[in-house]
Design a protein around this motif. Structure first.
Motif, short mmCIF file in Angstrom:
data_model
loop_
_atom_site.label_atom_id
_atom_site.label_comp_id
_atom_site.label_asym_id
_atom_site.label_seq_id
_atom_site.Cartn_x
_atom_site.Cartn_y
_atom_site.Cartn_z
N GLN A 230 44.51 39.41 -5.22
CA GLN A 230 43.29 39.04 -4.50
C GLN A 230 42.09 39.76 -5.10
OE1 GLN A 230 44.11 38.70 -0.29
NE2 GLN A 230 42.07 39.46 0.15
N ALA B 88 34.60 31.00 0.44
CA ALA B 88 35.71 31.95 0.61
C ALA B 88 35.55 32.75 1.90
CB ALA B 88 35.78 32.89 -0.59
N TYR C 178 36.30 30.39 4.89
CA TYR C 178 37.74 30.12 4.95
C TYR C 178 38.50 31.35 5.44
CZ TYR C 178 42.48 28.88 3.62
OH TYR C 178 43.83 28.64 3.66
N SER C 179 38.19 32.51 4.85
CA SER C 179 38.88 33.74 5.25
C SER C 179 38.57 34.09 6.70
CB SER C 179 38.44 34.90 4.35
OG SER C 179 38.86 34.67 3.02
N THR D 50 40.82 31.86 8.78
CA THR D 50 42.27 32.01 8.60
C THR D 50 42.76 33.45 8.73
OG1 THR D 50 42.03 32.21 6.20
CG2 THR D 50 42.41 29.99 7.10
N SER D 51 41.86 34.42 8.59
CA SER D 51 42.28 35.81 8.58
C SER D 51 41.59 36.64 9.66
CB SER D 51 42.01 36.41 7.20
OG SER D 51 42.33 37.77 7.16
N ILE E 212 34.94 38.66 8.69
CA ILE E 212 34.69 38.45 7.26
C ILE E 212 33.49 37.52 7.06
CG2 ILE E 212 35.63 37.38 5.15
CD1 ILE E 212 38.37 38.46 6.00
#
Length: 123
Positions: free
Chosen positions: A55, A92, A95-96, A99-100, A104
């Motif tokens: 990553q 990014a 998306y992060s 999903t995370s 972020i």
């Protein structure tokens, strides 16, 4: 506005260089574990360290692209390179975030979104 845009792009690049360094070389340090909220049971896992290093490589590519765009300058090629890589960072981060970890979007995405807005206002 071009100078402000370049400063924001530079901040995004430096942030991604910092993330790259943490992920690739210092994932076992407290600062990295805290920054990425790494659960205790995963701290010593070699596979987790490898995934973070991978990553980190991607974050390094983002930083390199942003720096490349800044080096090229405010001409049309430099502008397009900066725009492309800033959009990559925004995508990014979004998306992060979904999903995370939602933070972020703010921690990594806010600077990139501001850079994107200033880049688009330069047109």
């Amino acid at each position: 506005m071009e100078i402000f845009s370049a400063v924001l792009v530079g901040i995004v690049a430096l942030e991604h260089l910092f993330i790259r360094i943490l992920e690739m070389f210092f994932i076992r340090l407290k600062v990295a574990k805290r920054a990425f909220k790494l659960p205790k049971h995963l701290e010593g896992d070699r596979n987790v360290a490898i995934m973070f290093a991978n990553q980190g490589l991607y974050n390094g590519f983002l930083a390199a692209g942003l720096i490349w765009g800044l080096i090229l300058g405010s001409n049309s090629v430099g502008y397009m390179v900066q725009l492309f890589f800033v959009i990559c960072v925004v995508v990014a981060a979004i998306y992060s975030g979904f999903t995370s970890n939602k933070s972020i979007i703010i921690k990594q995405g806010l600077q990139a979104i501001l850079a994107l807005i200033t880049l688009l206002s330069v047109i």
